[in-house]
Scaffold this active site. Structure first.
Site, PDB file in Angstrom:
ATOM      1  N   TYR A  83       0.847  -1.187   0.000  1.00 53.16           N
ATOM      2  CA  TYR A  83       0.000   0.000   0.000  1.00 53.16           C
ATOM      3  C   TYR A  83       0.890   1.247   0.000  1.00 53.16           C
ATOM      4  CZ  TYR A  83      -3.968  -3.011   1.188  1.00 53.16           C
ATOM      5  OH  TYR A  83      -4.946  -3.972   1.179  1.00 53.16           O
TER       6      TYR A  83
ATOM      7  N   HIS B 249     -12.012   3.485   6.000  1.00 52.00           N
ATOM      8  CA  HIS B 249     -10.776   2.718   5.821  1.00 52.00           C
ATOM      9  C   HIS B 249     -10.341   1.968   7.072  1.00 52.00           C
ATOM     10  CE1 HIS B 249     -10.687   5.225   2.195  1.00 52.00           C
ATOM     11  NE2 HIS B 249     -10.123   4.160   1.669  1.00 52.00           N
TER      12      HIS B 249
ATOM     13  N   ARG C 287      -5.951   6.331  -9.282  1.00 55.31           N
ATOM     14  CA  ARG C 287      -5.137   5.228  -8.794  1.00 55.31           C
ATOM     15  C   ARG C 287      -5.853   3.939  -9.162  1.00 55.31           C
ATOM     16  NH1 ARG C 287      -6.979   2.811  -3.929  1.00 55.31           N
ATOM     17  NH2 ARG C 287      -4.911   1.950  -3.574  1.00 55.31           N
TER      18      ARG C 287
ATOM     19  N   ASN D  62      -6.873   0.128  -7.804  1.00 54.73           N
ATOM     20  CA  ASN D  62      -6.965  -0.828  -6.708  1.00 54.73           C
ATOM     21  C   ASN D  62      -7.185  -2.210  -7.325  1.00 54.73           C
ATOM     22  OD1 ASN D  62      -7.120  -1.277  -3.873  1.00 54.73           O
ATOM     23  ND2 ASN D  62      -9.295  -1.736  -4.150  1.00 54.73           N
TER      24      ASN D  62
ATOM     25  N   GLU E  82     -10.023  -2.104  -9.918  1.00 50.68           N
ATOM     26  CA  GLU E  82     -10.837  -0.884  -9.848  1.00 50.68           C
ATOM     27  C   GLU E  82      -9.966   0.297 -10.252  1.00 50.68           C
ATOM     28  OE1 GLU E  82     -11.918  -0.600  -5.746  1.00 50.68           O
ATOM     29  OE2 GLU E  82     -13.169  -2.380  -5.819  1.00 50.68           O
TER      30      GLU E  82
ATOM     31  N   TYR F  32      -6.995  -9.445   4.591  1.00 47.78           N
ATOM     32  CA  TYR F  32      -7.939  -8.344   4.409  1.00 47.78           C
ATOM     33  C   TYR F  32      -8.673  -8.464   3.073  1.00 47.78           C
ATOM     34  CZ  TYR F  32      -9.920  -4.074   2.873  1.00 47.78           C
ATOM     35  OH  TYR F  32     -10.813  -3.190   2.339  1.00 47.78           O
ATOM     36  N   LYS F  33      -7.930  -8.747   2.023  1.00 46.92           N
ATOM     37  CA  LYS F  33      -8.540  -8.822   0.696  1.00 46.92           C
ATOM     38  C   LYS F  33      -9.440 -10.053   0.547  1.00 46.92           C
ATOM     39  CE  LYS F  33      -5.010  -6.301  -2.002  1.00 46.92           C
ATOM     40  NZ  LYS F  33      -5.754  -5.391  -2.891  1.00 46.92           N
TER      41      LYS F  33
HETATM   42  C1  HEM Z   1     -12.307   9.432  -1.093  1.00 47.07           C
HETATM   43  C2  HEM Z   1     -12.881   8.413  -1.489  1.00 47.07           C
HETATM   44  C3  HEM Z   1     -12.620   7.005  -1.066  1.00 47.07           C
HETATM   45  C4  HEM Z   1     -13.586   6.146  -0.666  1.00 47.07           C
HETATM   46  C5  HEM Z   1     -15.081   6.408  -0.549  1.00 47.07           C
HETATM   47  C6  HEM Z   1     -12.925   4.879  -0.390  1.00 47.07           C
HETATM   48  C7  HEM Z   1     -13.592   3.759   0.025  1.00 47.07           C
HETATM   49  C8  HEM Z   1     -13.001   2.545   0.311  1.00 47.07           C
HETATM   50  C9  HEM Z   1     -13.704   1.374   0.770  1.00 47.07           C
HETATM   51  C10 HEM Z   1     -15.208   1.280   1.001  1.00 47.07           C
HETATM   52  C11 HEM Z   1     -12.812   0.400   0.945  1.00 47.07           C
HETATM   53  C12 HEM Z   1     -13.114  -0.998   1.470  1.00 47.07           C
HETATM   54  C13 HEM Z   1     -13.140  -0.938   2.972  1.00 47.07           C
HETATM   55  C14 HEM Z   1     -13.613  -2.203   3.618  1.00 47.07           C
HETATM   56  O1  HEM Z   1     -12.962  -3.234   3.466  1.00 47.07           O
HETATM   57  O2  HEM Z   1     -14.645  -2.176   4.312  1.00 47.07           O
HETATM   58  C15 HEM Z   1     -11.527   0.943   0.590  1.00 47.07           C
HETATM   59  C16 HEM Z   1     -10.354   0.241   0.613  1.00 47.07           C
HETATM   60  C17 HEM Z   1      -9.124   0.786   0.307  1.00 47.07           C
HETATM   61  N1  HEM Z   1      -8.872   2.114  -0.020  1.00 47.07           N
HETATM   62 FE1  HEM Z   1     -10.218   3.581  -0.263  1.00 47.07          FE
HETATM   63  N2  HEM Z   1     -11.584   5.012  -0.617  1.00 47.07           N
HETATM   64  C18 HEM Z   1     -11.351   6.289  -1.030  1.00 47.07           C
HETATM   65  C19 HEM Z   1     -10.133   6.817  -1.363  1.00 47.07           C
HETATM   66  C20 HEM Z   1      -8.941   6.145  -1.300  1.00 47.07           C
HETATM   67  C21 HEM Z   1      -7.659   6.689  -1.662  1.00 47.07           C
HETATM   68  C22 HEM Z   1      -7.415   8.084  -2.189  1.00 47.07           C
HETATM   69  C23 HEM Z   1      -6.732   5.701  -1.448  1.00 47.07           C
HETATM   70  C24 HEM Z   1      -5.237   5.683  -1.624  1.00 47.07           C
HETATM   71  C25 HEM Z   1      -4.448   6.554  -2.037  1.00 47.07           C
HETATM   72  C26 HEM Z   1      -7.448   4.554  -0.954  1.00 47.07           C
HETATM   73  C27 HEM Z   1      -6.866   3.355  -0.635  1.00 47.07           C
HETATM   74  C28 HEM Z   1      -7.534   2.216  -0.263  1.00 47.07           C
HETATM   75  C29 HEM Z   1      -6.888   0.918  -0.099  1.00 47.07           C
HETATM   76  C30 HEM Z   1      -5.411   0.614  -0.275  1.00 47.07           C
HETATM   77  C31 HEM Z   1      -7.891   0.028   0.256  1.00 47.07           C
HETATM   78  C32 HEM Z   1      -7.735  -1.474   0.479  1.00 47.07           C
HETATM   79  C33 HEM Z   1      -8.131  -2.140  -0.808  1.00 47.07           C
HETATM   80  C34 HEM Z   1      -7.589  -3.534  -1.029  1.00 47.07           C
HETATM   81  O3  HEM Z   1      -6.465  -3.833  -0.646  1.00 47.07           O
HETATM   82  O4  HEM Z   1      -8.286  -4.318  -1.697  1.00 47.07           O
HETATM   83  N3  HEM Z   1      -8.770   4.855  -0.878  1.00 47.07           N
HETATM   84  N4  HEM Z   1     -11.663   2.256   0.210  1.00 47.07           N
END
Ligand code: HEM
Ligand SMILES: [Zn+2]
Lengths: 332, 165
Positions: free
Chosen positions: A27, A177, A209, A211, A250, A301-302
């Protein structure tokens, strides 16, 4: 359930947002400036994805769409923005005719036309945000800026993994998060850093970005259906992983809205079966290498921990076969 | 407001022992009749910071008491869970922030799980890790709380599949 029978994958590889840029993944604040700032894209799967999205919205309205009543003005701002982007990029597919406040939007791909009064929600079949979002295959989340945080006040989410509009509604960026083991390569907590970065985004200068995740024989991986997909993960073997396991990506975009100051979060979800990675040798090599080196907390987590080893073994066997073939070609 | 603070099982304002918070010019204590002693103990630690105490009887009195306090007052609540929730939410409605609050609850706390199958919250044993919802779904109780949904996330699972019967 119909929703899982939807068997689609990206067919035009040039539109697949391949996630890996190096041979291991951690990350980080991996936001980059977005080049094509118009979020509308028409891929070969556009219609399939839009129709599946609408079906989900109709079948599970509470799961897939959430909004607070006070968001109406922001909803119109969103509608105007996406419709104008659509017309600008694809004038052959979309039309927007404005006659004072009487607007007509035409979607020629789906052969649909709607006349409505801008600012009057009663002239549309759904809330303005929901209505506009139903013409595009992405998920749309509006994060409203209050003090130094962002709050989820509107969400239309059908494809994003582990993302429940229902559960996350009203939560701050930090709360959303909470479940993510969001630490960088050197152990820093990333939540604050990323949130501060988002605070600095300006209108007209969106960021992006990518994901990624894997999925086992299913494309809807949400908290609501965890009892269904969790046990299914044990069905994956090195023999069937090529077909059943998909790289799920994504492509995320972040826009600062000029009137409401909210951040619009757009997610384009695409799927590619592991066996299709061979179509691009570089993608195959990067994925094989990245998947061999996923930290345990991230795999847990994933939700991929139970079938990651089988997936890696599948890729190892393909790799071996490809190398042998190359060797034989050289010798022959 | 949907994102206003609420008092829940792991609220940041909850404490095992009341202790004076710094940078406040005054203390306002609201307590159940039964826990007056706790209020007196806190008062003793406040030294020369002025304080007022209200014995909790009804929300209307609480509201009046809060509104009468001047800027820079810190509020301390000592009550059983249900009374603490009433006092806390009245304070929040009157614009008191979590920084200006400290809460000690006496007796059993309450905890709620939010079922991701039927989208309803229900009260659970505070120690429970797995519960069954009224709708029949088995839930793993997660560590994340939603102020809007008023409960901790309950992840659905199939007991046989997890080897738990
Ligand atoms: C501002 C709007 C954003 C929303 C609404 C959002 C929403 C979410 C949600 C709902 C999850 C899944 C959480 C769960 O497991 O319950 C998630 C995961 C994550 N988000 Fe965001 N996010 C946003 C922005 C960002 C940004 C800007 C970054 C990084 C620069 C980021 C990095 C991540 C990462 C690394 C994960 C874990 C995903 C994985 O490993 O599969 N997010 N986010
Ligand atoms: Zn239930």
């Amino acid at each position: 359930m119909f929703t899982q029978e939807l068997d689609f994958k990206t067919t035009d590889l040039n539109t697949f947002p391949f996630p890996f840029r190096s041979d291991n993944y951690r990350y980080s604040n991996d936001l980059r400036k977005l080049e094509d700032t118009n979020l509308v894209t028409i891929t070969p799967e556009y219609e399939l994805q839009v129709r599946a999205k609408r079906r989900l919205l109709d079948e599970q309205p509470e799961v897939r769409y959430q909004s607070f009543p006070h968001t109406m003005e922001m909803q119109w701002e969103f509608l105007e923005m996406v419709f104008e982007m659509a017309v600008e990029k694809y004038p052959q597919h979309f039309e927007l005719i404005k006659n004072g406040d009487e607007w007509t939007f035409k979607n020629n791909i789906l052969k649909e036309e709607q006349t409505f009064t801008f600012g009057d929600p009663s002239t549309l079949p759904y809330e303005p945000y929901d209505f506009a979002g139903r013409h595009f295959h992405q998920d749309f989340v509006l994060m409203v800026n209050r003090e130094d945080n962002f709050y989820l006040e509107i969400g239309q989410v059908s494809y994003a993994a582990l993302f429940s509009a229902h559960w996350n509604t009203g939560m701050s960026f930090d709360e959303i998060h909470g479940p993510v083991p969001f630490v960088s390569r050197n152990g820093d907590n990333l939540i604050d850093r990323v949130r501060k970065f988002l605070l600095g985004i300006n209108p007209g200068e969106p960021w992006t970005r990518i994901n990624w995740n894997l999925m086992a024989n299913r494309w809807d991986v949400n908290y609501e259906t965890m009892d269904v997909w969790e046990p299914q993960r044990s069905l994956i073997t090195p023999e069937n992983a090529g077909k059943l396991v998909r790289l799920r990506v994504e492509e995320q975009k972040f826009y600062r809205m000029s009137r409401s100051n909210a951040i619009l979060f757009v997610l384009n979800t695409q799927f590619l079966p592991l066996e299709d990675l061979q179509l691009r040798q570089e993608w195959f090599d990067l994925t094989y290498s990245v998947l061999q080196d996923i930290p345990e907390a991230m795999a847990e987590y994933k939700g991929i921990a139970p079938y990651l080893p089988q997936s890696v073994e599948y890729l190892r066997r393909v790799d071996e076969k490809l190398k042998n073939q190359a060797l034989q070609t050289q010798e022959g | 407001m949907y994102n206003s603070p609420v008092l829940f099982f792991e609220s940041v304002t909850l404490t095992e022992k009341l202790s004076p918070k710094t940078h406040f010019v005054k203390a306002a204590i609201i307590c159940d009749e039964a826990y007056k002693e706790e209020a007196q103990q806190l008062q003793a630690q406040l030294y020369d910071t002025p304080s007022d105490t209200l014995i909790f009887e009804n929300p209307a009195d609480v509201r009046k008491f809060i509104v009468e306090q001047k800027m820079g007052t810190c509020f301390y609540i000592v009550a059983n869970w249900d009374d603490a929730v009433t006092i806390f939410s009245t304070a929040v409605e009157e614009g008191v922030s979590e920084e200006e609050l400290q809460v000690k609850t006496i007796g059993e706390k309450r905890k709620y799980v939010y079922c991701m199958k039927c989208f309803t919250p229900s009260e659970i044993d505070t120690q429970a890790k797995q519960v069954q919802c009224g709708c029949g779904a088995h839930l793993n109780v997660g560590p994340f709380y939603s102020k809007v949904r008023k409960g901790y996330i309950g992840y659905p699972f199939v007991p046989e599949a997890e080897g738990v019967m």
